[in-house]
Scaffold this motif. Structure first.
Motif, PDB file in Angstrom:
ATOM      1  N   UNK A 183       4.788  -0.027   7.861  1.00  0.00           N
ATOM      2  CA  UNK A 183       5.037  -1.336   7.252  1.00  0.00           C
ATOM      3  C   UNK A 183       6.517  -1.558   6.919  1.00  0.00           C
ATOM      4  N   UNK A 184       7.286  -0.478   6.915  1.00  0.00           N
ATOM      5  CA  UNK A 184       8.696  -0.590   6.592  1.00  0.00           C
ATOM      6  C   UNK A 184       8.965  -0.944   5.141  1.00  0.00           C
ATOM      7  N   UNK A 185       8.018  -0.685   4.249  1.00  0.00           N
ATOM      8  CA  UNK A 185       8.176  -1.065   2.841  1.00  0.00           C
ATOM      9  C   UNK A 185       8.794   0.046   2.008  1.00  0.00           C
ATOM     10  N   UNK A 199       2.510 -11.865  -1.872  1.00  0.00           N
ATOM     11  CA  UNK A 199       1.564 -10.824  -2.261  1.00  0.00           C
ATOM     12  C   UNK A 199       1.699  -9.673  -1.265  1.00  0.00           C
ATOM     13  N   UNK A 200       2.476  -8.670  -1.640  1.00  0.00           N
ATOM     14  CA  UNK A 200       2.851  -7.616  -0.698  1.00  0.00           C
ATOM     15  C   UNK A 200       1.635  -6.864  -0.186  1.00  0.00           C
ATOM     16  N   UNK A 201       0.719  -6.492  -1.090  1.00  0.00           N
ATOM     17  CA  UNK A 201      -0.449  -5.719  -0.654  1.00  0.00           C
ATOM     18  C   UNK A 201      -1.325  -6.515   0.309  1.00  0.00           C
ATOM     19  N   UNK A 202      -1.568  -7.783  -0.010  1.00  0.00           N
ATOM     20  CA  UNK A 202      -2.410  -8.605   0.859  1.00  0.00           C
ATOM     21  C   UNK A 202      -1.730  -8.855   2.201  1.00  0.00           C
ATOM     22  N   UNK A 203      -0.440  -9.120   2.169  1.00  0.00           N
ATOM     23  CA  UNK A 203       0.281  -9.393   3.414  1.00  0.00           C
ATOM     24  C   UNK A 203       0.409  -8.141   4.272  1.00  0.00           C
ATOM     25  N   UNK A 204       0.596  -6.991   3.619  1.00  0.00           N
ATOM     26  CA  UNK A 204       0.651  -5.729   4.367  1.00  0.00           C
ATOM     27  C   UNK A 204      -0.689  -5.443   5.023  1.00  0.00           C
ATOM     28  N   UNK A 205      -1.781  -5.722   4.299  1.00  0.00           N
ATOM     29  CA  UNK A 205      -3.115  -5.509   4.858  1.00  0.00           C
ATOM     30  C   UNK A 205      -3.325  -6.391   6.088  1.00  0.00           C
ATOM     31  N   UNK A 210       1.093   8.521  -1.255  1.00  0.00           N
ATOM     32  CA  UNK A 210       1.546   7.142  -1.422  1.00  0.00           C
ATOM     33  C   UNK A 210       1.651   6.823  -2.909  1.00  0.00           C
ATOM     34  N   UNK A 211       2.843   6.499  -3.419  1.00  0.00           N
ATOM     35  CA  UNK A 211       2.994   6.245  -4.855  1.00  0.00           C
ATOM     36  C   UNK A 211       2.223   5.027  -5.348  1.00  0.00           C
ATOM     37  N   UNK A 212       1.876   4.089  -4.456  1.00  0.00           N
ATOM     38  CA  UNK A 212       1.137   2.899  -4.894  1.00  0.00           C
ATOM     39  C   UNK A 212      -0.271   3.251  -5.353  1.00  0.00           C
ATOM     40  N   UNK A 213      -0.763   4.428  -4.955  1.00  0.00           N
ATOM     41  CA  UNK A 213      -2.114   4.832  -5.353  1.00  0.00           C
ATOM     42  C   UNK A 213      -2.232   5.103  -6.847  1.00  0.00           C
ATOM     43  N   UNK A 214      -1.108   5.343  -7.514  1.00  0.00           N
ATOM     44  CA  UNK A 214      -1.141   5.601  -8.951  1.00  0.00           C
ATOM     45  C   UNK A 214      -0.320   4.572  -9.725  1.00  0.00           C
ATOM     46  N   UNK A 215       0.092   3.493  -9.061  1.00  0.00           N
ATOM     47  CA  UNK A 215       0.898   2.447  -9.701  1.00  0.00           C
ATOM     48  C   UNK A 215      -0.032   1.479 -10.423  1.00  0.00           C
ATOM     49  N   UNK A 263       0.309  -1.275 -11.776  1.00  0.00           N
ATOM     50  CA  UNK A 263       0.433  -2.725 -11.612  1.00  0.00           C
ATOM     51  C   UNK A 263      -0.635  -3.251 -10.650  1.00  0.00           C
ATOM     52  N   UNK A 264      -1.281  -2.342  -9.910  1.00  0.00           N
ATOM     53  CA  UNK A 264      -2.342  -2.723  -8.989  1.00  0.00           C
ATOM     54  C   UNK A 264      -3.706  -2.461  -9.624  1.00  0.00           C
ATOM     55  N   UNK A 265      -4.616  -3.422  -9.487  1.00  0.00           N
ATOM     56  CA  UNK A 265      -5.949  -3.301 -10.093  1.00  0.00           C
ATOM     57  C   UNK A 265      -6.668  -2.039  -9.633  1.00  0.00           C
ATOM     58  N   UNK A 266      -6.583  -1.741  -8.343  1.00  0.00           N
ATOM     59  CA  UNK A 266      -7.323  -0.593  -7.826  1.00  0.00           C
ATOM     60  C   UNK A 266      -6.866   0.702  -8.476  1.00  0.00           C
TER      61      UNK A 266
END
Length: 326
Positions: A49-51, A84-90, A177-182, A184-187
């Protein structure tokens, strides 16, 4: 259990694609598929994704591992739109995987969603008041969003820790992936909540979602039957229209209402269709996305003897007439 799942969904002899990010879940899926199918019947793809600055190295790590296993691999680089980065990345990820699905000539693209993911999804959707389609959670098989082709999730009965153990036993250090414990995300917040509850069994929640998936597939089947048997074309002053002999439970009628609106060029959410159903059931007109629906009844006589007939609820769908300027 992995081979059994392939057979259960008709993929025992198929050529299969695997989405591999380099995390423990997708690496375990790669290893399981390699053991069950052999390297010639699978192909892997990593979406970059280049993010994050590490993403190119992570894709190269997966490519090297696939090379060691003798598995065909492709790196798919995508651009993620702002917002919406997560939705757009998906969305970008699935579009790239859909294109790769066709190019690689695979029967399905497997993803590594597992029982813990399913439990998180179910709780999140319960909290949003989702209906049966949402509570069915992550489907075992589905269309690739925005493309077509088949997505297959063979690990929905596996716990995350089981997958981590497979990777550890192979001596592989996965990408984290650091987003898994961030938070700011509901999941991520739901994941941390579940980890702190010893009385909630994620495997049981995942099993409930699987039962709900079965229920939703039954509703889809009956809705298709309802369309074929209870919806007929109906010409009117506005042109093309439909008559719907509404004689099924609400959940099925909602699907049929949405499909009729779509056939007439509109777009209806299930919430829109549900509100229309409730009005029509009370004998009131309803309007959705430029489609007018008028309730009524018809007497259906199977023979010439009118007394032998039955009165059925019939709803007429037509494009709304143009509004007059005041």
């Amino acid at each position: 259990m992995f081979r059994e799942n392939l057979a259960r969904f008709g993929f025992a002899e198929a050529r299969l694609g695997i989405a591999v990010s380099g995390g423990p879940d997708s690496l375990a899926l790669l290893l399981l598929a390699h053991a069950a199918c052999g390297p010639q019947r699978i192909a892997a793809a990593t979406v970059d994704h280049g993010l994050r600055v590490e993403s190119a190295d992570e894709a190269a790590f997966v490519a090297d591992l696939c090379g060691e296993l003798g598995v065909e691999h492709a790196t798919l680089r995508v651009q993620v739109e702002e917002g919406n980065v997560q939705a757009n990345a998906r969305a970008a990820r699935y579009l790239a995987l859909g294109q790769w699905h066709d190019e690689a000539r695979v029967s399905a693209v497997m993803t590594a969603h597992h029982a813990d993911d399913q439990a998180e999804t179910l709780l999140m959707r319960l909290n949003r008041g989702s209906g049966v389609p949402g509570l069915a959670g992550i489907r075992s098989t589905a269309e690739i969003p925005g493309w077509g082709g088949t997505l297959f999730r063979p690990l929905l009965r596996w716990r995350k820790r089981e997958l981590e153990d497979i990777v550890a036993a192979a001596g592989i250090n996965p990408v984290l992936d650091p987003s898994n414990v961030d938070e700011q995300f509901d999941r991520a917040r739901v994941r941390q909540f579940l980890e702190g509850q010893d009385w909630i069994d994620p495997a049981a929640l995942a099993a409930s979602a699987e039962h709900l998936e079965d229920a939703w597939r039954a509703i889809e089947w009956f809705a298709a039957e309802d369309w074929e048997t209870h919806v007929v074309p109906d010409s009117n002053e506005q042109g093309r229209g439909f008559r719907y002999y509404a004689n099924v439970p609400r959940a099925i009628a909602i699907e049929t209402i949405g499909r009729i609106v779509t056939e007439l060029g509109g777009t209806a959410t299930r919430s829109d269709a549900a509100r229309a159903f409730d009005r029509l059931w009370q004998g009131e007109n309803a309007s959705i996305a430029g489609v007018l629906i008028v309730p009524g009844t018809e007497r259906i006589a199977p023979t010439e003897n009118e007394l032998a007939g039955v009165t059925m609820r019939v709803w007429r769908f037509s494009p709304e007439p143009p509004r007059r300027n005041q």
